[in-house]
Motif scaffolding. Structure first.
Motif, mmCIF file in Angstrom:
data_model
loop_
_atom_site.group_PDB
_atom_site.id
_atom_site.type_symbol
_atom_site.label_atom_id
_atom_site.label_comp_id
_atom_site.label_asym_id
_atom_site.label_seq_id
_atom_site.Cartn_x
_atom_site.Cartn_y
_atom_site.Cartn_z
ATOM 1 N N TYR A 1 -8.321 -40.699 21.749
ATOM 2 C CA TYR A 1 -8.986 -41.023 23.001
ATOM 3 C C TYR A 1 -8.490 -42.332 23.612
ATOM 4 O O TYR A 1 -8.923 -42.704 24.702
ATOM 5 N N VAL A 2 -7.591 -43.036 22.926
ATOM 6 C CA VAL A 2 -6.961 -44.235 23.488
ATOM 7 C C VAL A 2 -5.446 -44.180 23.258
ATOM 8 O O VAL A 2 -4.814 -45.163 22.907
ATOM 9 N N HIS A 3 -4.889 -42.990 23.472
ATOM 10 C CA HIS A 3 -3.476 -42.796 23.164
ATOM 11 C C HIS A 3 -2.550 -43.394 24.215
ATOM 12 O O HIS A 3 -1.344 -43.497 24.003
ATOM 13 N N GLN A 4 -3.107 -43.796 25.373
ATOM 14 C CA GLN A 4 -2.237 -44.261 26.456
ATOM 15 C C GLN A 4 -1.601 -45.613 26.161
ATOM 16 O O GLN A 4 -0.569 -45.952 26.736
ATOM 17 N N SER A 5 -2.187 -46.400 25.290
ATOM 18 C CA SER A 5 -1.686 -47.760 25.056
ATOM 19 C C SER A 5 -1.241 -47.931 23.601
ATOM 20 O O SER A 5 -1.694 -47.204 22.713
ATOM 21 N N PRO A 6 -0.363 -48.907 23.343
ATOM 22 C CA PRO A 6 0.060 -49.182 21.961
ATOM 23 C C PRO A 6 -1.126 -49.565 21.089
ATOM 24 O O PRO A 6 -2.112 -50.147 21.559
ATOM 25 N N SER A 7 -1.031 -49.227 19.803
ATOM 26 C CA SER A 7 -2.126 -49.469 18.865
ATOM 27 C C SER A 7 -1.699 -50.452 17.781
ATOM 28 O O SER A 7 -1.157 -50.045 16.750
#
Length: 289
Positions: A190-196
């Protein structure tokens, strides 16, 4: 040892390449081999990029894959350095997944690794998963090598289905006599758009566990804390997202509880594989520890 990460399908949240960059910053390395991008890449799919140097010079950077090896130079005093058994001989391979001729691509890179006296390969990947960002992010370990599985207590994969370039390279390496091990970090979908950065840290910790290395973290821990705080802030503004994260937390806590049996954990992971409908699914059946 050679550590490998590729951008794209195998790299959710830029976690695998982020971990490789962190390792590269703490080693004194030089390029020792690179593929010819004309042979393997479709530039309409993976386009070259233009960059500007500090002096204003502009240049093109082409997709590809590069093998880095140690320079043998003495590290500068005070510079954070990766330390541990075999760290001074570590090699890194980073690139983009090719568009064609995967067998030739893998054969060329395995030949380059053998020429550099590499005797083992560690692949890094990251996948989108039903993982709550508020809990430790799981790293799954797998290997097709019987000795590696025995050494680290892994089970052989029974997965059948699509794979990425990491699996193709691993198969080519094993065929050439190079033992391999693959690590996959779980990145909240659900937060795949940004680097982790939290997934990067999870991979680095697992690498340290397996190798006995000590890897400098730089600003990663602060960045991971900021990442968690930013996702928390998003969830506070979205009731549906908050409820979904709470559901994932309950699910994860139940699996991680002392009462959960090995069979229950295995069943949970198999259910997770069955309900996946996007992102990379790689060859493992049960999580390694």
């Amino acid at each position: 040892m050679l550590i490998v990460a590729f951008e794209g399908w195998n790299d959710a949240g830029d976690a695998a390449t982020g971990a490789l960059r962190a390792i590269r910053r703490s080693l004194d390395l030089v390029e020792i081999a690179a593929v010819d991008p004309e042979l393997y890449f479709d530039y309409q799919f993976t386009r070259p990029t233009v960059t500007t140097a500090p002096d204003g010079t502009r240049s093109l950077e082409w997709p590809g894959a590069v093998l880095y090896g140690p320079t043998g130079a003495t590290p500068e005093p005070g510079e954070p350095q990766l330390t541990g058994p075999g760290a001074d001989a570590a090699h890194l391979l980073v690139g983009q997944e090719p568009a064609r001729t995967w067998k030739g691509f893998a054969a060329e890179l395995v030949d380059a690794a053998l020429a550099a006296d590499v005797d083992g390969v560690l692949f890094l990947g990251a996948m989108l998963a039903d993982a709550p960002h508020t809990r430790p992010l799981t790293v799954f370990a797998s290997s097709e090598n019987p000795e590696v599985r025995s050494s680290f207590g892994l089970e052989r994969s029974e997965y059948e289905g699509p794979v990425g370039i990491l699996s193709v390279l691993a198969a080519a390496a094993e065929q050439a006599g190079l033992p391999t091990l693959t690590l996959w970090a779980s990145v909240p979908h659900y937060v795949h758009q940004s680097p982790s950065p939290k997934a990067v840290l999870a991979l680095l910790s697992k690498i340290e566990e397996l190798t006995g290395w000590s890897i400098p973290r730089g600003d990663l821990e602060r960045e991971a804390e900021d990442w968690v705080a930013n996702v928390d802030a998003l969830a506070e503004e979205d009731e549906d997202m908050a409820a979904y994260i709470e559901q994932l937390e309950r699910h994860r806590d139940a699996v991680d509880s002392p009462e959960a049996s090995g069979d229950a954990i295995a069943e949970e992971f198999e259910q997770y594989l069955r309900r996946r409908g996007d992102g990379p699914v790689e060859p493992w059946q049960r999580p390694g520890s």
